[in-house]
Every structure is written in structure tokens, then in C-alpha cells.
Design a protein around this motif. Structure first.
Motif, PDB file in Angstrom:
ATOM      1  N   THR A 367       0.844  -1.197   0.000  1.00 38.97           N
ATOM      2  CA  THR A 367       0.000   0.000   0.000  1.00 38.97           C
ATOM      3  C   THR A 367       0.878   1.246   0.000  1.00 38.97           C
ATOM      4  O   THR A 367       2.072   1.197   0.302  1.00 38.97           O
ATOM      5  N   ASP A 368       0.256   2.395  -0.313  1.00 40.13           N
ATOM      6  CA  ASP A 368       1.002   3.652  -0.344  1.00 40.13           C
ATOM      7  C   ASP A 368       0.837   4.396   0.980  1.00 40.13           C
ATOM      8  O   ASP A 368       0.353   3.835   1.972  1.00 40.13           O
ATOM      9  N   VAL A 374      -1.631  -0.518  -3.972  1.00 37.16           N
ATOM     10  CA  VAL A 374      -0.753  -0.156  -5.082  1.00 37.16           C
ATOM     11  C   VAL A 374      -1.150  -0.904  -6.358  1.00 37.16           C
ATOM     12  O   VAL A 374      -1.135  -0.338  -7.461  1.00 37.16           O
ATOM     13  N   ASN A 532       5.147   8.683  -4.062  1.00 35.91           N
ATOM     14  CA  ASN A 532       5.680   7.698  -3.118  1.00 35.91           C
ATOM     15  C   ASN A 532       7.182   7.832  -2.877  1.00 35.91           C
ATOM     16  O   ASN A 532       7.717   7.145  -1.999  1.00 35.91           O
ATOM     17  N   SER A 542       6.429   0.739  -2.812  1.00 29.67           N
ATOM     18  CA  SER A 542       5.513   1.748  -3.351  1.00 29.67           C
ATOM     19  C   SER A 542       6.151   2.548  -4.476  1.00 29.67           C
ATOM     20  O   SER A 542       5.449   3.134  -5.309  1.00 29.67           O
TER      21      SER A 542
END
Length: 575
Positions: A367-368, A374, A532, A542
Motif C-alpha cells: 500500500t502507499d 498499489v 511515493n 511503493s
């Protein structure tokens, strides 16, 4: 003379567009100046009129253009709308920084090009069978955009390994990563072109006669190198032009106070006098590089410049490469699978408890910083970018066919030599950042290769004997165009346009990386990379996920084009 006049006319037209930016922008320049310098004043009509009179913006387009050109003649680049300070000292200092960075980057490019073709030169000096060895690897490196290499180098070398600084300017070690990011693509391109041209030079009669006469192999290799350089010097000029475009992203990423970063900041702040000066200097750098490359080519050719005195180098026919075709298919399938998997997920869903979470079954790519998946953003970003790229390629196909048919040679060469980033900066200065502006900027320049292809096919078909026979039998212009010219020109140019879809997608991603494309929270690969990067140390996935997707897109572009070209040459050789 006609060609020179066309180039001069195109340059003057570009200068006029730069000079008229204050009149072309959709925002009121007086409001921009008021908000930047006099935030405490209300935007009354009297105040705005006073600002326009003070800055010379109260006249018409001819008045604004005349004032700007008159200032250029006296070395006055105007006054910043934001700071109220003269523009010339700021951009002069930035020019020195950019020239230093570009000089070191060009040295990196030349060293890499020499390394790529060193083996071919050694085999030629030893009188062995000479074949090009740079191959698809160098082509893939050449296709990778500077902003992608810069982001990966900053993430891996600076953040993860800690070998070199990731930001700043002034110390020698702060120059290494930016120079590598800008120099590697240019060097890979030059090295591959030189390596492809050398076998043809060693196969020419003069080289065989020199070897039979006992001339030392190293001297033959030097002459072969000189034989190939004039044809590659224009490409060197284009590589320098590419450095001017790459400088915008690289300088912004590494916080380098050069022309590129200054131009981007001015475009985002709508500080058009600074943007005008930066774009003008970047354009002049590109024009100067192209002119110097042409003069150097003439000097190297010498008396052989006379028409017909020296034949063009003909590269050896390439067989159809099954490995390249298989690689292109594998990458296309992989990107399609990632896109489909991502489209099944919500790219805007925020899970605060899973911020910067690593790859898992729930989030295969992690995930970011906001907890968004993502993989979902990659999939939706791919669909958005590819659809936009297809639409842009459709527009450029029409422009290329029309302008190629009317033989707009000087305009085509000028557009082909301008980086898409410069177009993006100008469009952002006029209309502000946005997805439509990025698409317009890319389309405004991406038609040039298609127009050059159309022009060459059109000239070749008009000289064909069957066309003369049809004309002698009374065929009219409409019949000739419908039954002869269009069937011969449109299908090859259409295939060329399809092959350019990945390259156009990369150009759109580069503008998104700079903040000139889609606005948040829309998923877009270039913007994903820039958003990111601050979290590269805590969550490298990311950054590396969109970087890998962009690299795969560049590799797909190169492998597909090389496989198609190799198959076409193989079929031509068999015929």
C-alpha cells in the motif's frame, strides 16, 4: 536556402508563442501578481488596472510581444511576477548549473557509447567478422525515461544503500546520480546506433582494400569510426536536446537549482516571465547543439560532402528474432494481467490502518502512504494512461498524414527536436496543469516522426512507375490518391503509430511525474512514482512497483519495434 528559411520561420514562430504566453494564458496575469506580491489588497478593478499598467500587460498582443522582444535585445528578461525581482540573474545562475550537469551527463553518455561499441572496434581491428553486439539491452536502456532512472537510482543507491546523497547541489558526489540518470539513456542510444553502423563500414570496399594492403588494423578501425560518425552526429544533437528535457525532471527530483527545476516551479506558480526565460534558454541550447552537430558532420566529411561522393551506410539485414518477439509477448501479457487484476480493486479506497503495508495476500504490491492498494492504482493507472496514449496516437496519426503529405519538412524537424517536457511546460503556463494539457503537449510534438515517415513514403510512391502509367492513362488526382497513394502510405504509417503507443504513454507518465498531468487522487503511473518517493526508505515497494511497470512499458516498446523491424528486414532480404 529554402530549408534554412523554413527552419528560421519555425524558430520565429516558437519565439512568438513564448513571447505571447502572458496573452495566451487563461488566467489573469494581474491576479497572479496581486496574489503573489500584494496578498493584503482586494482585487478591485482599479488595483488590477494599475498592476497591468505597471507591468506593461495593458496593451494588445503585438504590444506584449514587442516589449518582450525589445527586452531580449537589451538583455532584459523581464521581472518575476511572484518575487518582483529581475529574471535575468536568476536564470543566468540556473543556466550555469544546468550547463554543468548537462556537460557531465554528456561525458557519461559518450563513455557509455564508447564502451558499447568497443568490442566491435576491436574485432574490426583484428580483421574478424564484425557484427553488432549492443543489441536489445542497449535499446531498452535508451527507451527508459530520465525521470524513471533518476527515481530508481535515488531509491536504491541513495536511500536504500546510502552510497551517495539523494538531494542537493555543490559537492562532486551530488553530481553523480543526476549525471547517470541523464547520461545513460543518451549513451545507450548513441552506442547502439554506432555499434549498428560499424559493421557496414568495415564491410565497405575501402576497408577491405586497406586490410589487403597491409594497413594496421587500428588505423582501419579509426577510419571506420570516422566513416560512421557524421551520420550519427545529428543523433548526438538530438541527445543533447533530450538532455534539456530530462533536466526538468532530474533537477526537480534531486533539488538542483538549474533551468529545468526553475522552469517547472515557474509553470506551476504561473510565473510566466521566469517560464519564458527558462524555455527560451532551453530551446536555444537545443538549437545550438543541433547546429554544432551539423557543422561537425560537415567538417568530418570534408570533400566527401559532395553529393554522390560517399554512399550512405547500409546496415546489414536483420533476421526475424523469435526471442525478441517472445519477450515482447511475455511483457504484454504480464502488463495486461497486472492491469486486469488492478481493475478488479478500488484504487481510491483508503485504509489508514494499512498505511505503507508491505506486500501480502490482501495487497500483493503493498500500500502507499494513504493506505491505498498499489496494485489497484497500477491497474487503473494503466487503463487511464493507455487509453489516453491511444487517443493521442490517433490524433498524431491524422496530423502526421496531413503534414507529411504537404511536406512540412522544417516544421517536422523542429517538432521532432523538441522534448515533450518543454511542450508540457508551455501548455501548463497557458492552461495550467491537467490531463488534457499533458495530452495536448504530447500530441503537439509526437506527430513529427509519423509526418517524416509519411513524407518519405509519399515521395517514394509518387516516383513509382505504376503511378506514372496510371497518370498516362488519364487517371485523375482523386483516383490516384484513393487507389494508389493512400493504400501505399496509410497502412505502414498506421502500424508505426501503433508501435508508438508505449512511447507516448511514457511521455504522458513523465508529465504526470512532474505534476503536469492528472491531478490527485487520480491514479497515474508517473504521479504514483513522485507521490511515493518520500517514503522510499520505509516502503520501497511503493516506488519500485510503478517504476517496474514503467520500465516494462519501455522495454515492450523497444522489443516490439525491434522484432517488427527485424522481421521486415528478414522478409525483404529473403525476397
Amino acid at each position: 536556402m529554402k530549408h534554412l528559411a523554413g527552419r528560421l520561420g519555425t524558430l520565429l514562430a516558437v519565439l512568438a508563442v513564448i513571447g505571447l504566453l502572458p496573452r495566451l494564458t487563461r488566467t489573469d496575469p494581474a491576479l497572479t501578481i496581486l496574489h503573489a506580491r500584494y496578498a493584503d489588497r482586494p482585487p478591485t478593478p482599479e488595483t488590477l488596472d494599475a498592476i497591468r499598467a505597471e507591468t506593461g500587460l495593458d496593451g494588445g498582443a503585438a504590444h506584449v510581444l514587442g516589449d518582450w522582444l525589445g527586452g531580449l535585445l537589451h538583455g532584459d528578461l523581464g521581472t518575476s511576477w511572484v518575487s518582483g525581482q529581475p529574471v535575468a540573474p536568476e536564470v543566468t545562475a540556473a543556466l550555469g548549473v544546468s550547463l554543468t550537469l548537462m556537460g557531465v551527463s554528456l561525458a557519461v553518455a559518450l563513455l557509455l557509447a564508447a564502451a558499447l561499441c568497443a568490442g566491435t572496434l576491436r574485432r574490426g581491428a583484428r580483421r574478424r567478422i564484425v557484427t553488432a553486439r549492443a543489441g536489445a539491452g542497449a535499446a531498452v536502456l535508451a527507451a527508459l525515461p530520465e525521470f524513471l532512472l533518476a527515481a530508481v537510482l535515488a531509491t536504491v543507491v541513495a536511500v536504500q544503500l546510502g552510497w551517495l546523497p539523494a538531494l542537493g547541489w555543490g559537492a562532486p558526489e551530488q553530481l553523480v546520480l543526476p549525471a547517470l540518470a541523464m547520461g545513460i539513456p543518451a549513451g545507450a542510444l548513441l552506442g547502439r546506433l554506432l555499434d549498428d553502423a560499424l559493421p557496414a563500414a568495415f564491410a565497405e570496399p575501402w576497408a577491405r582494400a586497406a586490410a589487403a594492403g597491409g594497413l594496421p588494423g587500428r588505423r582501419v578501425a579509426r577510419h571506420a569510426l570516422r566513416r560512421t560518425l557524421p551520420g550519427l552526429l545529428p543523433q548526438l544533437g538530438l541527445a543533447v536536446v533530450g538532455l534539456t528535457g530530462g533536466a526538468v525532471a532530474v533537477e526537480t527530483l534531486y533539488a538542483i537549482p538549474g533551468l529545468g527545476g526553475t522552469a517547472l516551479a515557474a509553470a506551476l506558480a504561473q510565473d510566466l516571465p521566469v517560464l519564458q526565460a527558462c524555455v527560451l534558454l532551453l530551446l536555444l541550447l537545443g538549437v545550438t547543439a543541433g547546429a554544432a552537430a551539423r557543422l561537425a558532420a560537415r567538417a568530418l566529411l570534408g570533400p566527401a560532402l559532395r553529393e554522390g561522393a560517399l554512399p550512405a551506410l547500409v546496415p546489414p539485414a536483420l533476421p526475424a528474432r523469435r526471442l525478441l518477439t517472445a519477450g515482447a509477448v511475455a511483457l504484454a501479457v504480464l502488463l495486461a494481467a497486472v492491469t486486469v487484476a488492478g481493475l478488479l480493486r478500488d484504487p481510491l479506497h483508503v485504509d489508514a490502518a494499512a498505511r505503507l503495508a508491505g506486500p501480502s495476500a490482501a495487497h500483493p504490491f503493498g500500500t502507499d502512504s494513504l493506505g491505498r492498494d498499489v496494485l489497484a492504482r497500477l491497474g487503473h493507472g494503466a487503463a487511464r494512461t493507455v487509453l489516453t496514449a491511444v487517443a493521442v496516437c490517433a490524433v498524431t496519426l491524422l496530423l502526421g498524414l496531413l503534414l507529411g503529405a504537404v511536406r512540412a519538412g522544417a516544421l517536422t524537424e523542429s517538432a521532432n527536436a523538441l522534448p515533450a517536457v518543454l511542450g508540457g511546460l508551455v501548455v501548463a503556463g497557458v492552461a495550467g496543469p491537467g490531463p488534457w494539457g499533458a495530452a495536448v503537449a504530447v500530441a503537439a510534438l509526437a506527430w513529427a516522426p509519423l509526418a517524416a515517415h509519411t513524407s518519405a513514403l509519399y515521395a517514394q510512391e509518387r516516383a513509382a512507375p505504376h503511378l506514372a502509367a496510371a497518370r498516362s492513362m488519364g487517371a485523375g488526382r482523386l483516383h490516384l490518391a484513393r487507389r494508389h497513394l493512400l493504400p501505399a502510405v496509410v497502412p505502414p504509417v498506421l502500424r508505426h503509430a501503433v508501435l508508438r503507443v508505449p512511447a507516448v504513454a511514457l511521455a504522458l507518465a513523465s508529465l504526470g511525474f512532474l505534476g503536469l498531468g492528472a491531478r490527485p487522487p487520480a491514479p497515474e503511473w508517473g504521479r504514483m512514482l513522485s507521490e511515493n518517493l518520500p517514503y522510499a526508505e520505509r516502503a520501497p515497494w511503493s516506488v519500485l512497483a510503478p517504476a517496474a511497470a514503467l520500465a516494462a512499458l519501455g522495454a515492450l516498446s523497444v522489443l516490439t519495434a525491434t522484432a517488427v523491424r527485424g522481421r521486415a528486414r528478414g522478409l525483404a532480404g529473403a525476397a
